[in-house]
Design a protein around this motif. Structure first.
Motif, PDB file in Angstrom:
ATOM      1  N   SER A   1       0.834  -1.199   0.000  1.00  0.00           N
ATOM      2  CA  SER A   1       0.000   0.000   0.000  1.00  0.00           C
ATOM      3  C   SER A   1       0.872   1.253   0.000  1.00  0.00           C
ATOM      4  O   SER A   1       0.552   2.249  -0.657  1.00  0.00           O
ATOM      5  CB  SER A   1      -0.929   0.012   1.222  1.00  0.00           C
ATOM      6  N   ALA A   2       1.988   1.192   0.741  1.00  0.00           N
ATOM      7  CA  ALA A   2       2.926   2.314   0.742  1.00  0.00           C
ATOM      8  C   ALA A   2       3.504   2.531  -0.656  1.00  0.00           C
ATOM      9  O   ALA A   2       3.769   3.672  -1.059  1.00  0.00           O
ATOM     10  CB  ALA A   2       4.045   2.056   1.748  1.00  0.00           C
ATOM     11  N   THR A   3       3.694   1.455  -1.398  1.00  0.00           N
ATOM     12  CA  THR A   3       4.179   1.569  -2.772  1.00  0.00           C
ATOM     13  C   THR A   3       3.179   2.314  -3.647  1.00  0.00           C
ATOM     14  O   THR A   3       3.560   3.129  -4.493  1.00  0.00           O
ATOM     15  CB  THR A   3       4.456   0.174  -3.355  1.00  0.00           C
ATOM     16  N   VAL A   4       1.905   2.026  -3.453  1.00  0.00           N
ATOM     17  CA  VAL A   4       0.865   2.730  -4.215  1.00  0.00           C
ATOM     18  C   VAL A   4       0.894   4.224  -3.882  1.00  0.00           C
ATOM     19  O   VAL A   4       0.854   5.078  -4.777  1.00  0.00           O
ATOM     20  CB  VAL A   4      -0.527   2.138  -3.910  1.00  0.00           C
ATOM     21  N   VAL A   5       0.985   4.534  -2.598  1.00  0.00           N
ATOM     22  CA  VAL A   5       1.047   5.943  -2.181  1.00  0.00           C
ATOM     23  C   VAL A   5       2.282   6.615  -2.786  1.00  0.00           C
ATOM     24  O   VAL A   5       2.204   7.725  -3.340  1.00  0.00           O
ATOM     25  CB  VAL A   5       1.072   6.057  -0.647  1.00  0.00           C
ATOM     26  N   GLY A   6       3.430   5.939  -2.687  1.00  0.00           N
ATOM     27  CA  GLY A   6       4.660   6.492  -3.234  1.00  0.00           C
ATOM     28  C   GLY A   6       4.579   6.698  -4.737  1.00  0.00           C
ATOM     29  O   GLY A   6       5.040   7.721  -5.261  1.00  0.00           O
ATOM     30  N   GLY A   7       3.969   5.741  -5.441  1.00  0.00           N
ATOM     31  CA  GLY A   7       3.851   5.853  -6.887  1.00  0.00           C
ATOM     32  C   GLY A   7       2.957   7.009  -7.309  1.00  0.00           C
ATOM     33  O   GLY A   7       3.282   7.777  -8.216  1.00  0.00           O
ATOM     34  N   ILE A   8       1.804   7.134  -6.650  1.00  0.00           N
ATOM     35  CA  ILE A   8       0.879   8.217  -6.974  1.00  0.00           C
ATOM     36  C   ILE A   8       1.522   9.572  -6.695  1.00  0.00           C
ATOM     37  O   ILE A   8       1.445  10.507  -7.516  1.00  0.00           O
ATOM     38  CB  ILE A   8      -0.428   8.064  -6.175  1.00  0.00           C
ATOM     39  N   MET A   9       2.165   9.687  -5.542  1.00  0.00           N
ATOM     40  CA  MET A   9       2.779  10.956  -5.170  1.00  0.00           C
ATOM     41  C   MET A   9       3.957  11.302  -6.087  1.00  0.00           C
ATOM     42  O   MET A   9       4.169  12.488  -6.401  1.00  0.00           O
ATOM     43  CB  MET A   9       3.236  10.909  -3.716  1.00  0.00           C
ATOM     44  N   TYR A  10       4.705  10.291  -6.532  1.00  0.00           N
ATOM     45  CA  TYR A  10       5.811  10.609  -7.444  1.00  0.00           C
ATOM     46  C   TYR A  10       5.285  11.096  -8.786  1.00  0.00           C
ATOM     47  O   TYR A  10       5.809  12.058  -9.359  1.00  0.00           O
ATOM     48  CB  TYR A  10       6.719   9.399  -7.657  1.00  0.00           C
ATOM     49  N   LEU A  11       4.261  10.437  -9.319  1.00  0.00           N
ATOM     50  CA  LEU A  11       3.695  10.869 -10.593  1.00  0.00           C
ATOM     51  C   LEU A  11       3.106  12.284 -10.494  1.00  0.00           C
ATOM     52  O   LEU A  11       3.075  13.012 -11.486  1.00  0.00           O
ATOM     53  CB  LEU A  11       2.621   9.882 -11.039  1.00  0.00           C
ATOM     54  N   TRP A  12       2.665  12.651  -9.312  1.00  0.00           N
ATOM     55  CA  TRP A  12       2.087  13.975  -9.108  1.00  0.00           C
ATOM     56  C   TRP A  12       3.173  15.020  -8.863  1.00  0.00           C
ATOM     57  O   TRP A  12       3.212  16.070  -9.526  1.00  0.00           O
ATOM     58  CB  TRP A  12       1.115  13.921  -7.930  1.00  0.00           C
ATOM     59  N   LYS A  13       4.080  14.730  -7.926  1.00  0.00           N
ATOM     60  CA  LYS A  13       5.064  15.719  -7.499  1.00  0.00           C
ATOM     61  C   LYS A  13       6.412  15.613  -8.216  1.00  0.00           C
ATOM     62  O   LYS A  13       7.187  16.590  -8.222  1.00  0.00           O
ATOM     63  CB  LYS A  13       5.308  15.583  -5.988  1.00  0.00           C
ATOM     64  N   ARG A  14       6.698  14.437  -8.774  1.00  0.00           N
ATOM     65  CA  ARG A  14       8.002  14.173  -9.400  1.00  0.00           C
ATOM     66  C   ARG A  14       9.164  14.394  -8.410  1.00  0.00           C
ATOM     67  O   ARG A  14      10.241  14.844  -8.780  1.00  0.00           O
ATOM     68  CB  ARG A  14       8.213  15.070 -10.633  1.00  0.00           C
ATOM     69  N   GLU A  15       8.937  14.030  -7.164  1.00  0.00           N
ATOM     70  CA  GLU A  15       9.967  14.146  -6.143  1.00  0.00           C
ATOM     71  C   GLU A  15      10.526  12.760  -5.839  1.00  0.00           C
ATOM     72  O   GLU A  15       9.769  11.835  -5.504  1.00  0.00           O
ATOM     73  CB  GLU A  15       9.403  14.782  -4.873  1.00  0.00           C
TER      74      GLU A  15
END
Length: 248
Positions: A71-85
């Motif tokens: 689940s943390a991977t999903v959160v990390g993936g979504i946030m990276y695609l959004w923020k590119r951080e």
């Protein structure tokens, strides 16, 4: 979880271990000892299955720990695609590696349990098959990352893959609820008609199972992911130092 992720957009130099992580580490080690004592010594021996039933105090909780990590991977993936951080990509890869390790524990303990109970190490039961597919799916995630040299492309592709791969986790979690041909035991809730191997007659099962579920789905995955994030920070910093040295 955001507190354990490096807040800078670029990799930072290695830092001393935070006090909170030290506390979590000690709590995790103590917790592992306590839940193991509950599983091996406090819970009663299952009337029908014997001592091998004790594996389920690790088998099922390790899956839920993997669920938290993925689940943390999903959160990390979504946030990276959004923020590119990059910090979110570090969370995503930490979740996959920790979840993968916990999933292997789930498969291994299930296989060991099946040998004396089902007289086989493996059967293509719907739940077992979906769990194997889940593990292979996340193994492919790690292969994907290793096969892409460009960091930005690797992070972008891995983010999309990590989000989509979570479908295999949900399938593994719920397949036993809508496939009545399973022989996999259901510990929580009602069992499908053909499910075998419940633990209703085991004294102390709840007292051992609930602490294990709590420990394996909170303390253990969070602590391991925090260490993995710190390792990824260090690796990124080393790679930056190498690039700067080559450019000098």
């Amino acid at each position: 979880m955001s507190a354990v992720i490096n807040k800078s957009k670029t990799a930072a130099p290695p830092t001393p271990t935070p006090n909170l992580l030290r506390i979590l580490t000690v709590a995790t080690l103590i917790g592992l000892v306590l839940v193991s004592v509950l599983a091996f010594y406090v819970a009663g021996t299952d009337i029908e299955q014997g001592e091998v039933q004790r594996l389920f105090y690790f088998h099922m909780p390790s899956f839920f720990g993997a669920f938290v990590a993925f689940s943390a991977t999903v959160v990390g993936g979504i946030m990276y695609l959004w923020k590119r951080e990059p910090k979110w990509d570090r969370l995503a890869v930490a979740g996959v590696e920790v979840g993968f390790a916990l999933s292997v524990i789930t498969l291994a303990t299930g296989s060991i349990w099946a040998r004396p109970i089902w007289n086989t190490w493996w059967t293509w039961d719907p739940r077992l098959t979906s769990a194997a597919i889940m593990v292979l799916t996340y193994a492919a995630y790690l292969m994907l990352r290793a096969g892409i040299d460009n960091p930005d492309t690797r992070r972008r592709f891995a983010s999309v893959y990590g989000i989509l791969a979570f479908a295999t986790v949900l399938l593994t979690l719920f397949i036993i609820r809508f496939r009545e041909d399973t022989i996999h035991p259901v510990v929580i809730g009602t069992s499908p008609q053909n499910a075998q191997g419940t633990f209703e007659a085991t004294p102390g099962v709840v007292g051992a199972l609930l602490p294990n579920l709590l420990f394996w789905s909170t303390l253990l995955p969070i602590t391991l992911m925090w260490y993995r994030i710190r390792l990824e920070n260090m690796l990124d910093w080393v790679n930056r130092q190498k690039m700067e040295a080559l450019d000098a």
